[in-house]
Scaffold this motif. Structure first.
Motif, PDB file in Angstrom:
ATOM      1  N   VAL A 183       0.841  -1.196   0.000  1.00  0.00           N
ATOM      2  CA  VAL A 183       0.000   0.000   0.000  1.00  0.00           C
ATOM      3  C   VAL A 183       0.880   1.252   0.000  1.00  0.00           C
ATOM      4  N   VAL A 184       0.609   2.151  -0.929  1.00  0.00           N
ATOM      5  CA  VAL A 184       1.265   3.464  -0.912  1.00  0.00           C
ATOM      6  C   VAL A 184       0.339   4.431  -0.193  1.00  0.00           C
ATOM      7  N   ALA A 185       0.700   4.758   1.046  1.00  0.00           N
ATOM      8  CA  ALA A 185      -0.142   5.604   1.892  1.00  0.00           C
ATOM      9  C   ALA A 185       0.287   7.061   1.816  1.00  0.00           C
ATOM     10  N   GLN A 186      -0.652   7.939   2.096  1.00  0.00           N
ATOM     11  CA  GLN A 186      -0.325   9.356   2.240  1.00  0.00           C
ATOM     12  C   GLN A 186       0.360   9.570   3.591  1.00  0.00           C
ATOM     13  N   TRP A 187       1.357  10.408   3.608  1.00  0.00           N
ATOM     14  CA  TRP A 187       2.086  10.686   4.840  1.00  0.00           C
ATOM     15  C   TRP A 187       1.759  12.088   5.330  1.00  0.00           C
ATOM     16  N   HIS A 188       1.253  12.172   6.559  1.00  0.00           N
ATOM     17  CA  HIS A 188       0.942  13.441   7.194  1.00  0.00           C
ATOM     18  C   HIS A 188       1.878  13.628   8.389  1.00  0.00           C
ATOM     19  N   ALA A 189       2.886  14.437   8.204  1.00  0.00           N
ATOM     20  CA  ALA A 189       3.837  14.698   9.294  1.00  0.00           C
ATOM     21  C   ALA A 189       3.198  15.622  10.328  1.00  0.00           C
ATOM     22  N   PHE A 190       3.452  15.345  11.598  1.00  0.00           N
ATOM     23  CA  PHE A 190       2.968  16.213  12.660  1.00  0.00           C
ATOM     24  C   PHE A 190       3.896  17.417  12.809  1.00  0.00           C
ATOM     25  N   VAL A 215      -1.885   7.361   6.056  1.00  0.00           N
ATOM     26  CA  VAL A 215      -3.324   7.293   5.783  1.00  0.00           C
ATOM     27  C   VAL A 215      -3.529   6.579   4.452  1.00  0.00           C
ATOM     28  N   PHE A 216      -4.406   5.567   4.441  1.00  0.00           N
ATOM     29  CA  PHE A 216      -4.637   4.824   3.202  1.00  0.00           C
ATOM     30  C   PHE A 216      -6.079   4.359   3.120  1.00  0.00           C
ATOM     31  N   GLU A 217      -6.498   4.054   1.915  1.00  0.00           N
ATOM     32  CA  GLU A 217      -7.843   3.552   1.648  1.00  0.00           C
ATOM     33  C   GLU A 217      -7.782   2.057   1.397  1.00  0.00           C
ATOM     34  N   MET A 218      -8.696   1.326   1.977  1.00  0.00           N
ATOM     35  CA  MET A 218      -8.790  -0.119   1.751  1.00  0.00           C
ATOM     36  C   MET A 218     -10.223  -0.544   2.039  1.00  0.00           C
ATOM     37  N   THR A 222     -11.206   4.610   5.103  1.00  0.00           N
ATOM     38  CA  THR A 222      -9.932   5.264   5.372  1.00  0.00           C
ATOM     39  C   THR A 222      -9.331   4.695   6.655  1.00  0.00           C
ATOM     40  N   HIS A 223      -8.062   4.343   6.598  1.00  0.00           N
ATOM     41  CA  HIS A 223      -7.370   3.762   7.753  1.00  0.00           C
ATOM     42  C   HIS A 223      -6.111   4.590   8.046  1.00  0.00           C
ATOM     43  N   ARG A 224      -5.758   4.656   9.316  1.00  0.00           N
ATOM     44  CA  ARG A 224      -4.610   5.447   9.752  1.00  0.00           C
ATOM     45  C   ARG A 224      -3.719   4.621  10.667  1.00  0.00           C
ATOM     46  N   ASN A 296      -3.715   2.103  16.426  1.00  0.00           N
ATOM     47  CA  ASN A 296      -3.224   1.257  15.335  1.00  0.00           C
ATOM     48  C   ASN A 296      -3.955  -0.084  15.252  1.00  0.00           C
ATOM     49  N   ARG A 297      -5.167  -0.130  15.795  1.00  0.00           N
ATOM     50  CA  ARG A 297      -5.987  -1.340  15.682  1.00  0.00           C
ATOM     51  C   ARG A 297      -6.911  -1.175  14.484  1.00  0.00           C
ATOM     52  N   LEU A 298      -6.529  -1.799  13.373  1.00  0.00           N
ATOM     53  CA  LEU A 298      -7.238  -1.618  12.110  1.00  0.00           C
ATOM     54  C   LEU A 298      -8.543  -2.401  12.083  1.00  0.00           C
ATOM     55  N   ASP A 299      -9.598  -1.742  11.657  1.00  0.00           N
ATOM     56  CA  ASP A 299     -10.884  -2.425  11.433  1.00  0.00           C
ATOM     57  C   ASP A 299     -10.853  -3.004  10.022  1.00  0.00           C
ATOM     58  N   LEU A 300      -9.971  -3.982   9.867  1.00  0.00           N
ATOM     59  CA  LEU A 300      -9.648  -4.523   8.558  1.00  0.00           C
ATOM     60  C   LEU A 300      -8.924  -5.836   8.759  1.00  0.00           C
ATOM     61  N   ALA A 301      -9.215  -6.836   7.951  1.00  0.00           N
ATOM     62  CA  ALA A 301      -8.498  -8.105   8.027  1.00  0.00           C
ATOM     63  C   ALA A 301      -7.297  -8.038   7.087  1.00  0.00           C
ATOM     64  N   VAL A 302      -6.113  -7.883   7.664  1.00  0.00           N
ATOM     65  CA  VAL A 302      -4.893  -7.799   6.862  1.00  0.00           C
ATOM     66  C   VAL A 302      -4.401  -9.221   6.595  1.00  0.00           C
ATOM     67  N   THR A 303      -4.854  -9.791   5.505  1.00  0.00           N
ATOM     68  CA  THR A 303      -4.508 -11.174   5.139  1.00  0.00           C
ATOM     69  C   THR A 303      -3.225 -11.173   4.330  1.00  0.00           C
ATOM     70  N   ALA A 304      -2.161 -10.708   4.970  1.00  0.00           N
ATOM     71  CA  ALA A 304      -0.848 -10.603   4.338  1.00  0.00           C
ATOM     72  C   ALA A 304       0.209 -10.724   5.418  1.00  0.00           C
ATOM     73  N   GLY A 305       1.400 -11.163   5.010  1.00  0.00           N
ATOM     74  CA  GLY A 305       2.510 -11.261   5.944  1.00  0.00           C
ATOM     75  C   GLY A 305       2.503 -12.554   6.739  1.00  0.00           C
ATOM     76  N   GLU A 306       3.194 -12.537   7.884  1.00  0.00           N
ATOM     77  CA  GLU A 306       3.337 -13.733   8.689  1.00  0.00           C
ATOM     78  C   GLU A 306       2.072 -14.055   9.467  1.00  0.00           C
TER      79      GLU A 306
END
Length: 313
Positions: A183-190, A215-218, A222-224, A296-306
């Motif tokens: 995912v190529v996310a938008q970066w918002h620096a504080f 910040v990215f869309e999936m 919108t997820h952060r 950082n608790r995503l309301d999304l099933a990240v079916t990738a990685g380990e």
């Protein structure tokens, strides 16, 4: 300071630190490679990851740990000791931990222990401290005994390259590689780093700061994610994301998975979830890790990685 030593210092019973070898860093280009090239890159990353875990100083070599209160401890592998090690001589020596945190160790004659390459008689031990000093280690052949400190709390660790976990490690299952999880996310620096409170796998708090948010869309939402910024021994800074998702506690480790990424470029940051990895505490009970913060608790099933590591599988 390595990622291993950072983890070691950030928790009481721990181990974490920021080492470029352990980064699993993503491609520093925002442009997606071809599917064939990408599949080869992920396979290479997996092989390097497994090689690091199988290394003599990898997470699987940790075989003992515990907390210490001020006092005097007989130390050794024999059952009559107050601090029982998982290896080494039946009687190694005596550890004295003062209320101010000062630690002194006296070895018994003929223990075989060494310190900085010389036979050990007596030494003042420097615990590993997050963001500060590295531990002074007592060596028992290839095995290592040392102290760690978080705040006013002191713990101990024992690392043995000959551990059964390391010898019998057969790998980690992964989700199939899917390019859309790069995912190529938008970066918002504080404007100024945002304070963040992490909890470890044993519930101890650790105050950290985050430099911004990805910040990215999936799946139409919108997820952060908030990262930490870590310094590698080589290669400069990188972003470190601790996240959980709807697979956590089921197909993946419940507390968090870890994802490393290169610093943002042109207002974007690559989140390659195909490189999401188990934290060290998922691989051995003798380390303590920071877990995903609520943000950082995503309301999304990240079916990738380990997937969740199952010993012996």
């Amino acid at each position: 300071m390595g990622l291993r030593r950072w983890i070691i210092g950030i928790a009481v019973l721990l181990v974490i630190g920021c080492d470029g070898r352990r980064s699993g860093a993503s491609d520093d280009s925002n442009a997606a490679p071809s599917p064939q090239v990408y599949a080869r890159e992920i396979e290479q990353w997996r092989m390097q990851r497994l090689a690091r875990l199988r290394a003599a100083d990898g997470w699987l070599s940790y075989t003992g740990s515990g907390r210490l209160k001020p006092g005097r401890y007989r130390v050794g592998s024999g059952s009559g000791n107050q601090l029982v090690l998982p290896g080494g001589p039946a009687r190694l020596g005596e550890l004295v931990l003062d209320p101010d945190g000062r630690a002194r160790f006296t070895a018994v004659a003929g223990s075989g222990a060494t310190f900085e390459g010389r036979p050990l008689a007596q030494v003042e031990l420097q615990p590993a401290i997050a963001g500060g000093a590295q531990a002074s280690s007592i060596m028992l052949g290839a095995a290592e005994f040392y102290l760690v400190r978080t705040g006013a709390v002191t713990g101990w660790r024992y690392r043995d390259p000959g551990s059964i976990r390391r010898r019998t490690f057969s790998g980690i299952e992964h989700f199939p590689v899917q390019p859309h999880w790069r995912v190529v996310a938008q970066w918002h620096a504080f404007p100024t780093p945002r304070e963040l409170m992490l909890l470890t796998s044993i519930g101890t708090p650790q105050a950290v700061t985050s430099p911004g948010e990805a910040v990215f869309e999936m799946e139409g939402r919108t997820h952060r994610l908030l990262p930490l910024q870590l310094e590698r021994a080589q290669g400069g800074p990188q972003l470190f994301f601790l996240f959980s998702d709807r697979t956590s506690g089921k197909e993946t480790y419940g507390g968090a998975r870890y994802l490393f990424a290169e610093m943002a470029r042109d207002g974007r940051v690559v989140l390659d979830f195909n490189r999401a990895e188990n934290p060290p505490c998922a691989l051995t009970p003798h380390v303590v890790c920071p877990i995903a913060p609520p943000a950082n608790r995503l309301d999304l099933a990240v079916t990738a990685g380990e997937k969740r590591y199952l010993a012996g599988k």
